[in-house]
Motif scaffolding. Structure first.
Motif: not given
Length: 185
Positions: A29, A109, A113, A116, A162-163, A165-166, A168
């Motif tokens: 993040r 982005s 990903r 994450r 969830s992070h 999946h969100r 971009p």
């Protein structure tokens, strides 16, 4: 019934891995927030002009492009910035305020990903570690402790998934992974 030290260590190690996964997600993040065009402050990018507009209604125009990193750099005129009443809160540069914009937003982005995804993989290992330990010869009490730990870790890791999946996936429409196919869609 007693629970062996190896079982408690497996539960602790699984928990440690989950904490590492959350740390990796936090890094993802922060790294995403540090990309040049994600934190422009009060500046607004205008694609039609290919320029940034500062809060004092002055334009920062393109002045250089780095083809290696594909970053466009913008700068305000030094005379404008040096005479600005809010210069001290904006920049210390005597050559004008500078902004940067990545021409291709998808690398940032995709880096997010990737980080994450690594965080989720580490969290998954944290869940699997107690389960793998339970496969050995264990008492019923030890299996309950290990299964309970795995369930708690799986529930606690849900925000990471969830992070992911969100996050971009901003690949450009004309991007192709095949060499020589760039721009063919």
């Amino acid at each position: 019934m007693t629970v062996s030290a190896a079982v408690w260590l497996a539960a602790a190690y699984g928990t440690f891995l989950l904490l590492v996964a959350f740390a990796l997600d936090l890094i993802a993040r922060r790294a995403c927030g540090r990309t040049p065009d994600r934190r422009p402050g009060p500046f607004t990018y205008h694609a039609g002009h290919d320029a940034w507009l500062c809060p004092e209604d002055q334009w920062l125009r393109p002045y250089s492009f780095d083809p290696g990193t594909r970053v466009m750099r913008y700068r305000a005129l030094p005379a404008v910035c040096n005479g600005c009443p809010v210069k001290q809160t904006c920049t210390t540069s005597d050559t004008g305020r500078e902004m940067a914009r990545s021409v291709d937003p998808w690398p940032a982005s995709q880096a997010e990903r990737l980080h994450r995804g690594i965080a989720c993989t580490v969290a998954l290992l944290g869940v699997l570690w107690p389960l793998a330990t339970a496969l050995g010869t264990r008492t019923a009490a030890e299996r309950v402790v290990l299964a309970g730990t795995a369930l708690l870790l799986a529930a606690a890791s849900r925000p990471l998934w969830s992070h992911l999946h969100r996050a971009p996936a901003d690949f450009p429409g004309d991007f192709s992974a095949e060499p020589g196919d760039r721009g063919r869609g």
